[in-house]
Design a protein around this motif. Structure first.
Motif, PDB file in Angstrom:
ATOM      1  N   TRP A 161      16.710  65.312  77.203  1.00  0.00           N
ATOM      2  CA  TRP A 161      16.484  65.201  76.027  1.00  0.00           C
ATOM      3  C   TRP A 161      17.106  66.530  75.215  1.00  0.00           C
ATOM      4  O   TRP A 161      16.430  67.220  74.880  1.00  0.00           O
ATOM      5  CB  TRP A 161      15.223  64.858  75.383  1.00  0.00           C
ATOM      6  CG  TRP A 161      14.528  63.766  76.020  1.00  0.00           C
ATOM      7  CD1 TRP A 161      14.366  63.412  77.106  1.00  0.00           C
ATOM      8  CD2 TRP A 161      13.976  62.477  75.170  1.00  0.00           C
ATOM      9  NE1 TRP A 161      13.683  62.016  77.604  1.00  0.00           N
ATOM     10  CE2 TRP A 161      13.592  61.499  76.148  1.00  0.00           C
ATOM     11  CE3 TRP A 161      13.719  62.210  73.837  1.00  0.00           C
ATOM     12  CZ2 TRP A 161      12.905  60.278  76.073  1.00  0.00           C
ATOM     13  CZ3 TRP A 161      13.464  61.197  73.404  1.00  0.00           C
ATOM     14  CH2 TRP A 161      13.024  60.108  74.514  1.00  0.00           C
ATOM     15  N   GLY A 162      18.217  66.645  75.193  1.00  0.00           N
ATOM     16  CA  GLY A 162      18.987  68.113  74.716  1.00  0.00           C
ATOM     17  C   GLY A 162      19.115  67.885  73.311  1.00  0.00           C
ATOM     18  O   GLY A 162      18.206  68.037  72.479  1.00  0.00           O
ATOM     19  N   ASN A 163      20.607  68.023  73.052  1.00  0.00           N
ATOM     20  CA  ASN A 163      20.908  68.033  71.573  1.00  0.00           C
ATOM     21  C   ASN A 163      20.456  66.477  70.767  1.00  0.00           C
ATOM     22  O   ASN A 163      20.205  65.645  71.729  1.00  0.00           O
ATOM     23  CB  ASN A 163      22.326  68.151  71.351  1.00  0.00           C
ATOM     24  CG  ASN A 163      22.766  69.492  71.681  1.00  0.00           C
ATOM     25  OD1 ASN A 163      22.170  70.264  71.514  1.00  0.00           O
ATOM     26  ND2 ASN A 163      23.931  69.444  72.269  1.00  0.00           N
ATOM     27  N   ALA A 164      20.174  66.614  69.755  1.00  0.00           N
ATOM     28  CA  ALA A 164      19.587  65.399  68.894  1.00  0.00           C
ATOM     29  C   ALA A 164      20.446  64.159  69.265  1.00  0.00           C
ATOM     30  O   ALA A 164      19.903  62.950  69.389  1.00  0.00           O
ATOM     31  CB  ALA A 164      19.410  65.626  67.424  1.00  0.00           C
ATOM     32  N   LYS A 165      21.650  64.317  69.225  1.00  0.00           N
ATOM     33  CA  LYS A 165      22.413  63.039  69.543  1.00  0.00           C
ATOM     34  C   LYS A 165      22.400  62.616  70.964  1.00  0.00           C
ATOM     35  O   LYS A 165      22.830  61.368  71.082  1.00  0.00           O
ATOM     36  CB  LYS A 165      24.067  63.469  69.262  1.00  0.00           C
ATOM     37  CG  LYS A 165      24.652  64.243  70.201  1.00  0.00           C
ATOM     38  CD  LYS A 165      26.010  64.805  69.939  1.00  0.00           C
ATOM     39  CE  LYS A 165      26.827  63.792  69.331  1.00  0.00           C
ATOM     40  NZ  LYS A 165      28.084  64.041  69.049  1.00  0.00           N
ATOM     41  N   GLU A 166      21.455  63.496  71.851  1.00  0.00           N
ATOM     42  CA  GLU A 166      21.242  62.549  73.008  1.00  0.00           C
ATOM     43  C   GLU A 166      19.892  62.038  73.034  1.00  0.00           C
ATOM     44  O   GLU A 166      19.575  61.312  74.228  1.00  0.00           O
ATOM     45  CB  GLU A 166      21.362  63.861  74.214  1.00  0.00           C
ATOM     46  CG  GLU A 166      22.572  64.532  74.149  1.00  0.00           C
ATOM     47  CD  GLU A 166      22.789  65.893  74.857  1.00  0.00           C
ATOM     48  OE1 GLU A 166      21.643  66.080  75.559  1.00  0.00           O
ATOM     49  OE2 GLU A 166      23.543  66.428  75.257  1.00  0.00           O
ATOM     50  N   TRP A 167      19.254  62.058  72.111  1.00  0.00           N
ATOM     51  CA  TRP A 167      17.843  61.572  72.386  1.00  0.00           C
ATOM     52  C   TRP A 167      17.741  59.835  72.415  1.00  0.00           C
ATOM     53  O   TRP A 167      16.879  59.589  73.080  1.00  0.00           O
ATOM     54  CB  TRP A 167      17.012  61.929  71.160  1.00  0.00           C
ATOM     55  CG  TRP A 167      16.515  63.384  71.144  1.00  0.00           C
ATOM     56  CD1 TRP A 167      16.971  64.499  71.662  1.00  0.00           C
ATOM     57  CD2 TRP A 167      15.332  64.055  70.802  1.00  0.00           C
ATOM     58  NE1 TRP A 167      16.393  65.590  71.784  1.00  0.00           N
ATOM     59  CE2 TRP A 167      15.391  65.355  70.965  1.00  0.00           C
ATOM     60  CE3 TRP A 167      14.232  63.288  69.891  1.00  0.00           C
ATOM     61  CZ2 TRP A 167      14.124  66.153  70.794  1.00  0.00           C
ATOM     62  CZ3 TRP A 167      13.029  64.183  69.735  1.00  0.00           C
ATOM     63  CH2 TRP A 167      12.977  65.667  70.227  1.00  0.00           C
ATOM     64  N   ASP A 168      18.847  59.108  71.693  1.00  0.00           N
ATOM     65  CA  ASP A 168      18.714  57.595  71.823  1.00  0.00           C
ATOM     66  C   ASP A 168      19.087  57.317  73.171  1.00  0.00           C
ATOM     67  O   ASP A 168      18.153  56.258  73.735  1.00  0.00           O
ATOM     68  CB  ASP A 168      19.399  57.210  70.802  1.00  0.00           C
ATOM     69  CG  ASP A 168      20.593  57.590  70.911  1.00  0.00           C
ATOM     70  OD1 ASP A 168      21.121  58.745  71.481  1.00  0.00           O
ATOM     71  OD2 ASP A 168      21.785  56.958  70.217  1.00  0.00           O
ATOM     72  N   GLU A 169      19.787  57.857  73.749  1.00  0.00           N
ATOM     73  CA  GLU A 169      20.297  57.597  75.188  1.00  0.00           C
ATOM     74  C   GLU A 169      19.195  58.209  76.157  1.00  0.00           C
ATOM     75  O   GLU A 169      18.852  57.086  76.962  1.00  0.00           O
ATOM     76  CB  GLU A 169      21.760  58.351  75.518  1.00  0.00           C
ATOM     77  CG  GLU A 169      22.679  57.613  74.944  1.00  0.00           C
ATOM     78  CD  GLU A 169      23.104  58.158  73.584  1.00  0.00           C
ATOM     79  OE1 GLU A 169      22.421  59.078  73.204  1.00  0.00           O
ATOM     80  OE2 GLU A 169      24.237  57.902  72.975  1.00  0.00           O
ATOM     81  N   ALA A 170      18.609  59.261  75.961  1.00  0.00           N
ATOM     82  CA  ALA A 170      17.463  59.676  76.908  1.00  0.00           C
ATOM     83  C   ALA A 170      16.373  58.574  76.742  1.00  0.00           C
ATOM     84  O   ALA A 170      15.791  58.330  77.713  1.00  0.00           O
ATOM     85  CB  ALA A 170      17.275  61.015  76.361  1.00  0.00           C
ATOM     86  N   ALA A 171      15.896  58.284  75.610  1.00  0.00           N
ATOM     87  CA  ALA A 171      14.735  57.464  75.365  1.00  0.00           C
ATOM     88  C   ALA A 171      15.110  56.180  75.927  1.00  0.00           C
ATOM     89  O   ALA A 171      14.113  55.414  76.777  1.00  0.00           O
ATOM     90  CB  ALA A 171      14.946  57.065  73.947  1.00  0.00           C
TER      91      ALA A 171
END
Length: 239
Positions: A161-171
């Motif tokens: 869960w790095g940069n904010a744009k990665e949060w949806d994929e990480a979720a």
């Protein structure tokens, strides 16, 4: 007499137990409106006063301890000052978010909106969740920990869960729900911009959401906005 004794025993077995613990490590300790030193002082306890805990929750870290206890007076005391005999939970976790243990609803519920972020006067290096302080990701990580009582960090459930744009994929990779339905206590997320952006859903009203956020526009400061709910994806860390 036998009936009275039996009735007394029966009532004792079904009555909820609220444990009392003494205050220590300080002559006076403040009980606050939220689990943070920025919360309003509601009551003050003296050393050796017994307080009754109704639940516990994660909040601002005090002397290495992020646990806070909610007392029978309805306010919060840092666990560091409570002699519970344990570094972990001794009661159940407090429910949070709009009066619902599920993080609120779409019916206009809201959470208290204020800048309770612990690093607001100390921006710069990496925080304890491994995000840069005063960035949107750090603020939301703080809210997930303090308001939802979830031990969230940038490797939550083994995903990045790095940069904010990665949060949806990480979720999604973590089995965390991502959808278009905002709820109080959800993470508002967008991939727009170089790094994306995340914010905390504080209120839902009709087709609009009110979000709390840090570093919108590169300011490293707290702010709130009311925007159409279609502006974000919504990550529901707490189901």
């Amino acid at each position: 007499m036998k009936f009275t004794a039996l009735a007394t025993f029966f009532l004792a077995t079904i009555s909820p137990l609220v444990s009392a613990y003494p205050i220590y490590k300080a002559d006076t300790v403040n009980c606050r409106s939220s689990p943070s030193t920025s919360g309003k002082v509601v009551k003050t306890y003296k050393k050796d006063d017994d307080i009754k805990l109704t639940c516990q929750i994660s909040g601002e870290t005090i002397k290495g301890n992020s646990l806070w206890g909610k007392t029978s007076d309805g306010c919060y005391v840092a666990d560091y000052y409570i002699k519970t005999g344990s570094t972990g939970l001794v009661t159940g976790r407090c429910n949070t978010g709009g009066g619902s243990s599920g993080g609120g609803s779409t019916g206009g519920d809201s959470t208290e909106m204020k800048d309770d972020y612990p690093y607001k006067s100390n921006c710069g290096p990496v925080d304890k969740w491994n995000y840069f302080k005063c960035q949107c990701t750090s603020f939301v990580a703080w809210r997930i920990n303090s308001r939802l009582g979830i031990s969230f960090h940038n490797r939550y459930k083994g995903k990045a869960w790095g940069n904010a744009k990665e949060w949806d994929e990480a979720a999604r990779a973590s089995g965390v729900t991502v959808n278009n339905t905002p709820k109080v206590g959800a993470v508002a997320q967008t991939n727009a911009g170089r790094f994306g952006h995340v914010a905390w859903v504080a209120k839902v009203s009709g087709n609009n959401v009110v979000v709390e956020e840090y570093n919108k526009g590169g300011t490293e400061r707290y702010g709130t906005r009311t925007v159409p709910k279609s502006s974000f994806n919504y990550i529901h860390v707490r189901k």
